[in-house]
Design a protein around this motif. Structure first.
Motif, PDB file in Angstrom:
ATOM      1  N   SER A  37      40.218  39.777  35.585  1.00  0.00           N
ATOM      2  CA  SER A  37      41.566  39.769  36.156  1.00  0.00           C
ATOM      3  C   SER A  37      42.556  39.412  35.057  1.00  0.00           C
ATOM      4  O   SER A  37      42.268  38.597  34.183  1.00  0.00           O
ATOM      5  CB  SER A  37      41.669  38.791  37.329  1.00  0.00           C
ATOM      6  OG  SER A  37      41.443  37.481  36.893  1.00  0.00           O
ATOM      7  N   LYS A  39      46.630  38.460  34.713  1.00  0.00           N
ATOM      8  CA  LYS A  39      47.902  38.154  35.368  1.00  0.00           C
ATOM      9  C   LYS A  39      49.005  38.389  34.353  1.00  0.00           C
ATOM     10  O   LYS A  39      48.931  37.907  33.220  1.00  0.00           O
ATOM     11  CB  LYS A  39      47.935  36.710  35.860  1.00  0.00           C
ATOM     12  CG  LYS A  39      49.200  36.379  36.622  1.00  0.00           C
ATOM     13  CD  LYS A  39      49.157  34.979  37.197  1.00  0.00           C
ATOM     14  CE  LYS A  39      50.423  34.727  38.004  1.00  0.00           C
ATOM     15  NZ  LYS A  39      50.375  33.419  38.654  1.00  0.00           N
ATOM     16  N   CYS A  70      46.853  49.500  32.719  1.00  0.00           N
ATOM     17  CA  CYS A  70      45.962  49.585  33.875  1.00  0.00           C
ATOM     18  C   CYS A  70      46.031  51.004  34.427  1.00  0.00           C
ATOM     19  O   CYS A  70      47.119  51.513  34.700  1.00  0.00           O
ATOM     20  CB  CYS A  70      46.376  48.595  34.955  1.00  0.00           C
ATOM     21  SG  CYS A  70      46.471  46.892  34.381  1.00  0.00           S
ATOM     22  N   ILE A  95      52.118  40.335  38.700  1.00  0.00           N
ATOM     23  CA  ILE A  95      50.948  40.753  39.470  1.00  0.00           C
ATOM     24  C   ILE A  95      49.683  40.265  38.778  1.00  0.00           C
ATOM     25  O   ILE A  95      49.699  39.885  37.608  1.00  0.00           O
ATOM     26  CB  ILE A  95      50.867  42.292  39.628  1.00  0.00           C
ATOM     27  CG1 ILE A  95      50.671  42.970  38.275  1.00  0.00           C
ATOM     28  CG2 ILE A  95      52.088  42.836  40.348  1.00  0.00           C
ATOM     29  CD1 ILE A  95      50.273  44.434  38.369  1.00  0.00           C
ATOM     30  N   THR A  96      48.596  40.308  39.525  1.00  0.00           N
ATOM     31  CA  THR A  96      47.272  40.116  38.948  1.00  0.00           C
ATOM     32  C   THR A  96      46.532  41.430  39.124  1.00  0.00           C
ATOM     33  O   THR A  96      46.394  41.931  40.249  1.00  0.00           O
ATOM     34  CB  THR A  96      46.514  38.971  39.649  1.00  0.00           C
ATOM     35  OG1 THR A  96      47.284  37.769  39.514  1.00  0.00           O
ATOM     36  CG2 THR A  96      45.141  38.778  39.027  1.00  0.00           C
ATOM     37  N   ALA A  97      46.105  42.004  38.005  1.00  0.00           N
ATOM     38  CA  ALA A  97      45.353  43.257  38.015  1.00  0.00           C
ATOM     39  C   ALA A  97      43.874  42.923  37.859  1.00  0.00           C
ATOM     40  O   ALA A  97      43.494  42.139  36.982  1.00  0.00           O
ATOM     41  CB  ALA A  97      45.810  44.159  36.876  1.00  0.00           C
ATOM     42  N   LEU A 111      41.598  50.004  37.037  1.00  0.00           N
ATOM     43  CA  LEU A 111      42.043  49.173  38.146  1.00  0.00           C
ATOM     44  C   LEU A 111      41.146  49.295  39.372  1.00  0.00           C
ATOM     45  O   LEU A 111      40.759  50.393  39.763  1.00  0.00           O
ATOM     46  CB  LEU A 111      43.470  49.577  38.516  1.00  0.00           C
ATOM     47  CG  LEU A 111      44.256  48.619  39.389  1.00  0.00           C
ATOM     48  CD1 LEU A 111      44.453  47.295  38.678  1.00  0.00           C
ATOM     49  CD2 LEU A 111      45.588  49.223  39.735  1.00  0.00           C
ATOM     50  N   LYS A 113      41.950  46.699  42.027  1.00  0.00           N
ATOM     51  CA  LYS A 113      42.985  46.273  42.970  1.00  0.00           C
ATOM     52  C   LYS A 113      44.018  45.458  42.221  1.00  0.00           C
ATOM     53  O   LYS A 113      43.775  44.992  41.114  1.00  0.00           O
ATOM     54  CB  LYS A 113      42.402  45.471  44.130  1.00  0.00           C
ATOM     55  CG  LYS A 113      41.933  44.077  43.792  1.00  0.00           C
ATOM     56  CD  LYS A 113      41.455  43.345  45.033  1.00  0.00           C
ATOM     57  CE  LYS A 113      40.856  42.001  44.679  1.00  0.00           C
ATOM     58  NZ  LYS A 113      40.389  41.280  45.862  1.00  0.00           N
ATOM     59  N   ILE A 114      45.177  45.316  42.859  1.00  0.00           N
ATOM     60  CA  ILE A 114      46.193  44.405  42.345  1.00  0.00           C
ATOM     61  C   ILE A 114      46.537  43.407  43.441  1.00  0.00           C
ATOM     62  O   ILE A 114      46.408  43.698  44.628  1.00  0.00           O
ATOM     63  CB  ILE A 114      47.470  45.127  41.849  1.00  0.00           C
ATOM     64  CG1 ILE A 114      48.160  45.904  42.964  1.00  0.00           C
ATOM     65  CG2 ILE A 114      47.188  46.010  40.656  1.00  0.00           C
ATOM     66  CD1 ILE A 114      49.542  46.415  42.571  1.00  0.00           C
ATOM     67  N   GLU A 121      47.235  42.108  48.738  1.00  0.00           N
ATOM     68  CA  GLU A 121      46.316  42.870  47.907  1.00  0.00           C
ATOM     69  C   GLU A 121      46.473  44.356  48.166  1.00  0.00           C
ATOM     70  O   GLU A 121      46.534  44.784  49.318  1.00  0.00           O
ATOM     71  CB  GLU A 121      44.872  42.462  48.191  1.00  0.00           C
ATOM     72  CG  GLU A 121      44.557  41.052  47.768  1.00  0.00           C
ATOM     73  CD  GLU A 121      43.094  40.688  47.936  1.00  0.00           C
ATOM     74  OE1 GLU A 121      42.265  41.585  48.245  1.00  0.00           O
ATOM     75  OE2 GLU A 121      42.762  39.507  47.762  1.00  0.00           O
ATOM     76  N   ASP A 124      42.691  49.873  44.896  1.00  0.00           N
ATOM     77  CA  ASP A 124      42.809  51.158  44.197  1.00  0.00           C
ATOM     78  C   ASP A 124      42.012  52.227  44.914  1.00  0.00           C
ATOM     79  O   ASP A 124      42.219  53.403  44.663  1.00  0.00           O
ATOM     80  CB  ASP A 124      42.303  50.994  42.752  1.00  0.00           C
ATOM     81  CG  ASP A 124      42.350  52.288  41.990  1.00  0.00           C
ATOM     82  OD1 ASP A 124      43.406  52.957  42.041  1.00  0.00           O
ATOM     83  OD2 ASP A 124      41.358  52.641  41.383  1.00  0.00           O
TER      84      ASP A 124
END
Length: 125
Positions: A37, A39, A70, A95-97, A111, A113-114, A121, A124
């Protein structure tokens, strides 16, 4: 007989030309054994084909800014099956990827999810 040869030649050409298109959609370039992850702050959001691109500035352990890219799925898939659109993200959003990092160690993430700043949430898919 001539017609059959022409039809078979045309089919062969179509299959031969389209085969590389299938190879494009693998995840071989990414370490799919573990997710990471990142951020950061969105610097650019490109809701374009063939893959949606999110660009982030994230701080590393030393407090230095790292540029991350991403890669998500196609815009059509994200609209149809997710809750995405061209205004989902904007520069300045935090965001957190979460996803798979590039095998070569580059700051590129496939990716999965973000997570938005409010905790929502977006997968993807």
């Amino acid at each position: 007989m001539k017609r059959m040869v022409l039809v078979l030649a045309a089919i062969f050409c179509v299959v031969f030309i389209s085969a590389p298109l299938l190879a494009h959609h693998g995840e071989a370039n990414y370490d799919t054994d573990k997710t990471i992850s990142v951020k950061g702050t969105v610097t650019d959001f490109q809701f374009i084909n063939p893959h949606v691109q999110i660009f982030l500035d994230a701080k590393n352990d030393k407090g230095e800014i790292e540029k991350w890219t991403c890669e998500a799925r196609s815009p059509a898939m994200l609209v149809r099956n997710g809750d995405w659109d061209k205004s989902t993200l904007k520069p300045g959003d935090t965001i957190t990827a979460i996803g798979f990092r590039s095998r070569n160690g580059a700051n590129i993430l496939r990716l999965k999810k973000i997570v938005l700043a409010d905790g929502k949430e977006l997968p993807d898919l």
